[in-house]
Enzyme design. Structure first.
Site, PDB file in Angstrom:
ATOM      1  N   ARG A 160       0.914  -1.067  -0.027  1.00 28.65           N
ATOM      2  CA  ARG A 160      -0.069   0.026  -0.132  1.00 28.65           C
ATOM      3  C   ARG A 160       0.955   1.351   0.081  1.00 28.65           C
ATOM      4  NH1 ARG A 160      -2.566   0.357   5.009  1.00 28.65           N
ATOM      5  NH2 ARG A 160      -1.325   2.163   5.566  1.00 28.65           N
ATOM      6  N   GLU A 177       4.645   7.388   2.627  1.00 32.55           N
ATOM      7  CA  GLU A 177       5.461   6.057   2.694  1.00 32.55           C
ATOM      8  C   GLU A 177       4.738   4.951   1.762  1.00 32.55           C
ATOM      9  OE1 GLU A 177       5.206   4.567   6.748  1.00 32.55           O
ATOM     10  OE2 GLU A 177       2.937   4.599   6.618  1.00 32.55           O
ATOM     11  N   ASN A 179       4.144   0.842   2.229  1.00 29.95           N
ATOM     12  CA  ASN A 179       4.211  -0.262   3.254  1.00 29.95           C
ATOM     13  C   ASN A 179       4.149  -2.001   2.688  1.00 29.95           C
ATOM     14  OD1 ASN A 179       2.812   1.207   5.814  1.00 29.95           O
ATOM     15  ND2 ASN A 179       1.738   1.824   3.943  1.00 29.95           N
ATOM     16  N   SER A 184      -2.973  -2.772   5.850  1.00 29.10           N
ATOM     17  CA  SER A 184      -4.118  -3.162   6.337  1.00 29.10           C
ATOM     18  C   SER A 184      -5.419  -2.476   5.811  1.00 29.10           C
ATOM     19  CB  SER A 184      -4.268  -2.702   7.666  1.00 29.10           C
ATOM     20  OG  SER A 184      -3.986  -1.340   7.846  1.00 29.10           O
ATOM     21  N   LYS A 343      11.955   2.513   6.309  1.00 26.10           N
ATOM     22  CA  LYS A 343      12.100   4.192   5.924  1.00 26.10           C
ATOM     23  C   LYS A 343      13.379   4.299   5.198  1.00 26.10           C
ATOM     24  CE  LYS A 343       8.088   5.076   7.809  1.00 26.10           C
ATOM     25  NZ  LYS A 343       7.800   3.614   8.321  1.00 26.10           N
ATOM     26  N   LYS A 401      11.416  10.359  11.319  1.00 25.85           N
ATOM     27  CA  LYS A 401      10.767   9.184  11.224  1.00 25.85           C
ATOM     28  C   LYS A 401      11.600   7.972  11.632  1.00 25.85           C
ATOM     29  CE  LYS A 401       7.395   9.615   7.432  1.00 25.85           C
ATOM     30  NZ  LYS A 401       6.640   9.174   6.421  1.00 25.85           N
ATOM     31  N   GLU A 405       6.739   0.817  11.815  1.00 22.14           N
ATOM     32  CA  GLU A 405       5.667   0.699  11.180  1.00 22.14           C
ATOM     33  C   GLU A 405       4.154   0.782  12.303  1.00 22.14           C
ATOM     34  OE1 GLU A 405       5.445   0.973   8.042  1.00 22.14           O
ATOM     35  OE2 GLU A 405       7.409   0.802   7.613  1.00 22.14           O
ATOM     36  N   GLY A 406       3.235   0.955  11.932  1.00 17.56           N
ATOM     37  CA  GLY A 406       2.043   0.992  12.849  1.00 17.56           C
ATOM     38  C   GLY A 406       1.527   2.012  13.301  1.00 17.56           C
ATOM     39  N   ARG A 493      -7.946   7.445   4.191  1.00 22.15           N
ATOM     40  CA  ARG A 493      -8.176   7.528   5.721  1.00 22.15           C
ATOM     41  C   ARG A 493      -8.153   9.293   6.083  1.00 22.15           C
ATOM     42  NH1 ARG A 493      -3.180   4.263   7.185  1.00 22.15           N
ATOM     43  NH2 ARG A 493      -2.570   5.343   5.442  1.00 22.15           N
TER      44      ARG A 493
END
Length: 518
Positions: A160, A177, A179, A184, A343, A401, A405-406, A493
């Site tokens: 993603r 970024e 992923n 998700s 990253k 950064k 992740e998360g 989002r």
């Protein structure tokens, strides 16, 4: 007022006195953007009566169709609550949306080629693995299986790529970024698109619902998992989901499982945590190194956990991750795909000379460069010292950064100065990268959360929001060829414009759909 966001952002980034940075710059951003907004899909505000009826209907639709998760506060396996969601779809420029979709297969190809280039991964992570224990453990596993020889050459990537609007309100986009592990909400994103078409029709805007693009993210991801299962070529083998010990985002994960069964009833899916796999998993002796879970052969391992340090409470979980990587199962992601999504690797790819190592077509390189934001190293080099100085002088222009992740890990505003001051002379700083901060245009929406009733203006009100677009991609291949490369869907989002982070499970961000505008 005829202001472009390019002009606005140039004002935001104009150097201010020391006392003005941070909060005052953000307030100025909100003031100036209040006169220059994206067009909303409907006329706001809704009347109080219409708002109450619509929110009641929306909550029930969300619960009945799986826009839900288990509560972290009052966990009960038999209960779910609605995930945060935007009552109405949020406007997004059609041109920017189509640009993001069109570049996804190029990004799939890029990440795949990066994952199969050990020299580049090792060089990119050389300083990071000395400073970040988590990345160091991942790299240790990678080096181990690389030296032993991979039992499985094929990797599956369910990716993603996330973007924010940037520049003129006509809309350029910049990548936040990409992923490569546990990307998700593909399952729930598809349903969110259905919800927003429904709610617009309920409000009498059936024609406007046509501006919500079709979204087949769930089927696209599951087609990738099924394709990998077929490549393993054993009809008795299963797909293993590696999940958390306690799963809150259960609906999104189960939607994938149920869709796989719908696409191919022969495939059995099982769910295990890394901790449970310590005692349940082994590699079958012999040349094929099949991964055995209980008495079942795992054809595909799909990680929905394993991207945070908390997934490895002891050395045994790390040993289990290594065991899986040593096996013949097709991993999503393989260890090299996991590292390709760090990253630090993304920062390395932002250098124009690097892209030419992986892509030969100049047009493709240009397309990717146009969506990349500025990314800067913090290594102990001339470039790293320059980036450190930039961040210390004007922290509101950047995001700091770490290799995590998360969500909830980034550093903003004056906290950047505090963080960098504490580690500027230590190797810890090399575990971070610096990125240009993107200031997207504001717009208006209602954000709905669990346990929040529309009984007064104080708990359901219009919010200034910003939206982040995610594009899903599927790639399957080995070091010699790419067998599958597709863009398969999207997610929006949305969060309050006063929030830095936007995690949905954390309750800050909200599920949304793009309402495409010219």
């Amino acid at each position: 007022m005829a202001l472009t966001s390019t002009f606005i952002i140039s004002l935001i980034r104009t150097p201010l006195t020391t006392v003005d940075v941070g909060t005052k710059r953000l307030k100025f951003y909100h003031f100036i953007m209040s006169v220059c907004r994206l067009e909303s899909c409907v006329q706001f505000p809704l009347s109080r009566k219409e708002l109450k009826e619509t929110v009641d209907k929306a909550r029930d639709w969300a619960l009945m169709h799986g826009l839900s998760m288990r509560s972290k506060k009052n966990f009960n396996r038999d209960q779910v609550q609605i995930l945060p969601f935007a009552l109405l779809p949020t406007s997004f420029p059609r041109k920017s949306f189509e640009t993001a979709k069109s570049v996804q297969t190029l990004l799939n190809e890029l990440i795949h080629k990066v994952a199969y280039n050990k020299e580049f991964i090792a060089a990119s992570l050389k300083s990071t693995i000395k400073a970040d224990p988590f990345t160091a453990e991942l790299f240790r596993i990678y080096e181990t299986v690389y030296q032993e020889g991979f039992s499985q050459r094929i990797s599956l990537g369910l990716l993603r790529s996330d973007y924010l609007l940037h520049g003129d309100l006509g809309g350029k986009i910049k990548q936040v970024e990409i992923n490569t592990i546990a990307s998700s909400f593909a399952g729930i994103a598809s349903i969110t698109s259905q919800y927003h078409k429904y709610i617009l029709a309920e409000l009498g805007y059936t024609e406007k619902a046509r501006s919500i693009p079709e979204n087949n993210a769930l089927t696209g991801f599951c087609n990738g998992l099924v394709a990998a299962w077929k490549l393993y070529n054993n009809k008795e083998a299963i797909i293993l989901f590696v999940v958390e010990d306690v799963t809150y985002n259960i609906c999104d994960q189960r939607f994938h499982e149920f869709e796989i069964r719908r696409l191919n009833p022969e495939i059995k899916v099982i769910r295990r945590s890394l901790t449970s796999l310590v005692s349940e998993s082994t590699i079958k002796l012999g040349p094929h190194k099949e991964l055995i879970v209980g008495n079942m052969i795992a054809a595909v391992v799909y990680y929905r956990s394993g991207y945070q340090l908390e997934a490895y409470p002891t050395a045994q979980e790390w040993d289990t991750r290594l065991l899986i990587e040593r096996s013949r199962a097709i991993k999503c992601p393989s260890i090299q795909y996991h590292l390709a999504g760090t990253k630090k690797v993304q920062q390395s790819l932002a250098q124009s000379s690097i892209l030419k190592k992986f892509l030969t077509d100049e047009e493709s390189i240009t397309k990717i460069q146009e969506v990349f934001a500025g990314l800067y190293t913090l290594d102990f080099t001339d470039d790293g010292e320059k980036a450190l100085t930039m961040a210390m002088n004007e922290p509101s222009k950047y995001v700091l950064k770490p290799q995590r992740e998360g969500g909830g890990n980034n550093v903003y505003n004056d906290d950047i100065k505090t963080c960098l001051n504490s580690m500027k002379n230590t190797k810890e700083r090399t575990a971070y990268i610096l990125m240009d901060r993107i200031y997207p245009p504001l717009q208006t929406n209602y954000l709905i959360r669990a346990a929040q009733e529309p009984i007064s203006e104080s708990n359901v009100s219009l919010s200034d929001v910003v939206a982040e677009l995610g594009i899903y991609g599927v790639v399957v291949g080995d070091g010699k060829q790419i067998m599958m490369n597709e863009e398969v869907g999207h997610i929006l989002r949305t969060k309050s414009s006063t929030e830095n982070e936007g995690g949905i499970v954390a309750g800050v961000g909200a599920l949304d759909s793009p309402y495409l505008i010219s």
